[in-house]
Write a protein that holds these residues in place. Structure first.
Motif, PDB file in Angstrom:
ATOM      1  N   GLU A  23      22.177 -35.235  88.790  1.00 11.31           N
ATOM      2  CA  GLU A  23      21.304 -35.305  87.622  1.00 11.31           C
ATOM      3  C   GLU A  23      22.111 -35.120  86.341  1.00 11.31           C
ATOM      4  OE1 GLU A  23      17.229 -33.208  85.864  1.00 11.31           O
ATOM      5  OE2 GLU A  23      18.194 -32.460  87.708  1.00 11.31           O
ATOM      6  N   ASN A  24      21.858 -35.980  85.378  1.00 12.69           N
ATOM      7  CA  ASN A  24      22.586 -35.976  84.110  1.00 12.69           C
ATOM      8  C   ASN A  24      21.697 -35.365  83.030  1.00 12.69           C
ATOM      9  OD1 ASN A  24      24.171 -36.483  81.903  1.00 12.69           O
ATOM     10  ND2 ASN A  24      24.442 -38.666  82.287  1.00 12.69           N
ATOM     11  N   ASP A  25      22.092 -34.219  82.499  1.00 13.27           N
ATOM     12  CA  ASP A  25      21.272 -33.560  81.490  1.00 13.27           C
ATOM     13  C   ASP A  25      21.736 -33.868  80.068  1.00 13.27           C
ATOM     14  OD1 ASP A  25      23.605 -32.167  81.435  1.00 13.27           O
ATOM     15  OD2 ASP A  25      22.742 -30.197  81.910  1.00 13.27           O
ATOM     16  N   ARG A  26      22.637 -34.811  79.919  1.00 11.52           N
ATOM     17  CA  ARG A  26      23.072 -35.190  78.573  1.00 11.52           C
ATOM     18  C   ARG A  26      21.983 -36.024  77.889  1.00 11.52           C
ATOM     19  NH1 ARG A  26      29.512 -36.772  78.760  1.00 11.52           N
ATOM     20  NH2 ARG A  26      30.208 -34.985  79.997  1.00 11.52           N
ATOM     21  N   PRO A  27      22.044 -36.159  76.565  1.00 11.21           N
ATOM     22  CA  PRO A  27      21.081 -37.019  75.868  1.00 11.21           C
ATOM     23  C   PRO A  27      21.151 -38.447  76.408  1.00 11.21           C
ATOM     24  CG  PRO A  27      22.290 -35.659  74.300  1.00 11.21           C
ATOM     25  CD  PRO A  27      22.954 -35.473  75.624  1.00 11.21           C
ATOM     26  N   LEU A  28      20.016 -39.130  76.419  1.00 10.33           N
ATOM     27  CA  LEU A  28      19.984 -40.509  76.904  1.00 10.33           C
ATOM     28  C   LEU A  28      20.860 -41.399  76.024  1.00 10.33           C
ATOM     29  CD1 LEU A  28      16.172 -40.866  77.673  1.00 10.33           C
ATOM     30  CD2 LEU A  28      18.039 -40.720  79.341  1.00 10.33           C
ATOM     31  N   PRO A  29      21.329 -42.524  76.569  1.00 11.19           N
ATOM     32  CA  PRO A  29      22.153 -43.431  75.762  1.00 11.19           C
ATOM     33  C   PRO A  29      21.399 -43.887  74.511  1.00 11.19           C
ATOM     34  CG  PRO A  29      22.122 -44.111  78.076  1.00 11.19           C
ATOM     35  CD  PRO A  29      21.096 -43.037  77.921  1.00 11.19           C
ATOM     36  N   GLU A  30      22.126 -44.026  73.442  1.00  7.45           N
ATOM     37  CA  GLU A  30      21.511 -44.488  72.200  1.00  7.45           C
ATOM     38  C   GLU A  30      21.009 -45.920  72.357  1.00  7.45           C
ATOM     39  OE1 GLU A  30      22.748 -45.314  67.506  1.00  7.45           O
ATOM     40  OE2 GLU A  30      24.156 -44.353  68.901  1.00  7.45           O
ATOM     41  N   VAL A  31      19.798 -46.181  71.905  1.00  2.00           N
ATOM     42  CA  VAL A  31      19.271 -47.550  71.873  1.00  2.00           C
ATOM     43  C   VAL A  31      19.940 -48.273  70.711  1.00  2.00           C
ATOM     44  CG1 VAL A  31      17.234 -48.973  71.461  1.00  2.00           C
ATOM     45  CG2 VAL A  31      17.078 -46.954  72.938  1.00  2.00           C
ATOM     46  N   ARG A  32      20.674 -49.299  71.035  1.00  2.00           N
ATOM     47  CA  ARG A  32      21.463 -49.988  70.005  1.00  2.00           C
ATOM     48  C   ARG A  32      21.141 -51.475  69.943  1.00  2.00           C
ATOM     49  NH1 ARG A  32      27.555 -47.510  71.050  1.00  2.00           N
ATOM     50  NH2 ARG A  32      27.032 -45.317  70.666  1.00  2.00           N
ATOM     51  N   GLU A  33      21.467 -52.059  68.802  1.00  2.00           N
ATOM     52  CA  GLU A  33      21.373 -53.515  68.696  1.00  2.00           C
ATOM     53  C   GLU A  33      22.477 -54.126  69.559  1.00  2.00           C
ATOM     54  OE1 GLU A  33      20.725 -56.917  65.265  1.00  2.00           O
ATOM     55  OE2 GLU A  33      21.797 -55.070  64.746  1.00  2.00           O
ATOM     56  N   GLU A  34      22.141 -55.168  70.235  1.00  2.00           N
ATOM     57  CA  GLU A  34      23.091 -55.797  71.153  1.00  2.00           C
ATOM     58  C   GLU A  34      24.343 -56.258  70.430  1.00  2.00           C
ATOM     59  OE1 GLU A  34      23.063 -59.675  74.159  1.00  2.00           O
ATOM     60  OE2 GLU A  34      21.271 -59.042  73.100  1.00  2.00           O
TER      61      GLU A  34
END
Length: 469
Positions: A118-129
């Motif tokens: 389990e990864n408790d780090r912040p989710l990946p940033e939603v970025r423009e492609e």
């Protein structure tokens, strides 16, 4: 090739243009030490121990062979009717991923096996492609997550490292992400829809390979390593991936397949094989076959709802032994090849063969680094036994309040060793969308494919990402 409405920037190309069981081990009687996991947390009983799980049988391969040039990342996209709001998409990601523990994992190496933790780090940033579809996921730059969510104009992209799940699991997540995003953007939907994950969604994370493993009764289904035709030619500049979408009327495709007396899937794969036969072999005999791999979703065969990988590979094999096979002949040969391999008995034999290697009591205690060497060697020896892969993700259905906001869906595959062109098929509303991804500059095989469909009365709307301009 007819240039559609899409241009390189449509793919973000920047050249000029369950409930979380805290502190539990959810693998039956096995413990982390069975996989060589050495954790200081295990010595600190008062601290939370992250949830962990082993990789499914198919997933064991992907960490070994993944490279920047062979990412083993697939993309699923939803094309909306409105421009994407990045803040709303980021909020949707946070809400939905809180329910999908299977995606909130990091890959770790134990002494004997890889495993997920389990990864408790912040989710990946939603970025423009800003890269081509299916680009390598650098874990260290992605908070150790094995997926990413990007957007461009009206499109939402979900890209997944195949070790996490197959297309079925990816589509479940993408649909829930789209639903949540639309509830945020259009609160009026909440008058008829609840603000939660869809009822009937199974977040089952069983390893269905192991659960359904039965030793084959004397039948040898070991994968053959004989060489197959490879699609060669001048390649696109390093790092680029060409994308060709064919948007086809579903009813016309069904009519065409029925006219040939075969299923829709057999028709599409057979037409692709015929296009390779005409454009690469020029209608001549060949000592090596055209071998097109077709993944088969095993869930319906075993009554499984797992969100992990659960599929088997069969092969559409055509070896021309005479001059000038007709289109009808090739379709019939490919259809029979696929039909003979998709019986429950044969699929069970494939599953049994694959799992038997994982459960072999002599192989299990071998250290991971030695297993990796052996797996990589076997993969390299068999990679050129496949010409291409065509996968059918299936039919996508959205509930009525959301449907008006979604124009299309797309699926795209990254390249593999020896496979320079791949196809992914899905259907939505009254359309079927087949997307070819390729690193080749020559499009003659794909032109031939769509030409055959057009000759059968199928109207083809073609879009590309413009890398050939």
């Amino acid at each position: 090739m007819v240039q559609g409405c899409r241009v390189p920037t449509d793919y973000g190309i920047t050249r000029m243009f369950y409930s979380n069981h805290e502190g539990t081990v959810r693998q039956g009687c096995r413990t982390p030490s069975d996989y060589g996991i050495i954790s200081s947390m295990a010595l600190k009983k008062k601290r939370k121990q992250p949830a962990w799980e082993k990789l499914d049988n198919t997933a064991l391969l992907f960490p070994v062979i993944a490279t920047e040039g062979m990412s083993n990342v697939y993309r699923l996209s939803a094309c909306m009717t409105e421009e994407i709001d990045p803040e709303a998409l980021a909020e949707a990601q946070e809400k939905v991923l809180s329910q999908f523990l299977g995606f909130r994992m990091r890959l770790r190496a134990g002494f004997f096996w890889y495993y997920f933790e389990e990864n408790d780090r912040p989710l990946p940033e939603v970025r423009e492609e800003n890269d081509f579809p299916g680009a390598y996921i650098n874990k260290s730059r992605n908070n150790q997550y094995l997926f990413r969510i990007t957007y461009y104009r009206k499109r939402i992209n979900l890209e997944v490292f195949h070790a996490l799940t197959d297309g079925f699991g990816g589509l479940v997540l993408l649909k829930e992400l789209v639903y949540q995003y639309l509830r945020i953007k259009h609160p009026e939907i909440l008058e008829v829809e609840k603000d939660k994950i869809s009822s009937g969604i199974f977040l089952d994370k069983e390893d269905s390979y192991l659960k359904n493993f039965k030793r084959a009764k004397g039948r040898d289904v070991a994968y053959k390593s004989k060489k197959a035709i490879t699609l060669k030619g001048e390649k696109l500049p390093k790092g680029q991936l060409g994308v060709v979408h064919g948007i086809l009327p579903f009813a016309q495709l069904k009519t065409a397949a029925k006219a040939h007396g075969i299923t829709l899937n057999q028709y599409l794969v057979g037409t692709f094989v015929y296009a390779i036969y005409r454009e690469v072999l020029k209608g001549d005999p060949s000592d090596v076959p055209i071998n097109c791999c077709v993944p088969v979703d095993l869930r319906s065969y075993y009554d499984s709802h797992t969100m992990k990988n659960f599929f088997a590979m069969v092969s559409a094999i055509f070896k021309p032994e005479k001059d000038e096979y007709s289109y009808e002949e090739v379709l019939a040969i490919v259809a029979e090849s696929l039909k003979s391999q998709t019986t429950p008995e044969h699929l069970n034999d494939i599953l049994s063969y694959n799992v038997s290697n994982e459960t072999n009591k002599f192989l299990r205690p071998i250290p991971l680094f030695i297993k990796n060497i052996a797996i990589k060697k076997v993969y390299d020896a068999t990679a050129y036994g496949t010409t291409s892969t065509v996968t059918n993700v299936g039919r996508i259905e959205l509930r009525e309040p959301y449907r008006p906001y979604v124009e299309n869906f797309y699926a795209m595959l990254s390249m593999s060793k020896g496979q320079n062109v791949k196809g992914a098929v899905l259907s939505y509303n009254d359309k079927m969308i087949i997307t070819f991804t390729t690193i080749l500059a020559d499009l003659s095989v794909l032109r031939r494919f769509f030409k055959c469909l057009t000759a059968d009365g199928v109207e083809c709307a073609i879009e590309t990402n413009g890398v050939w301009d």
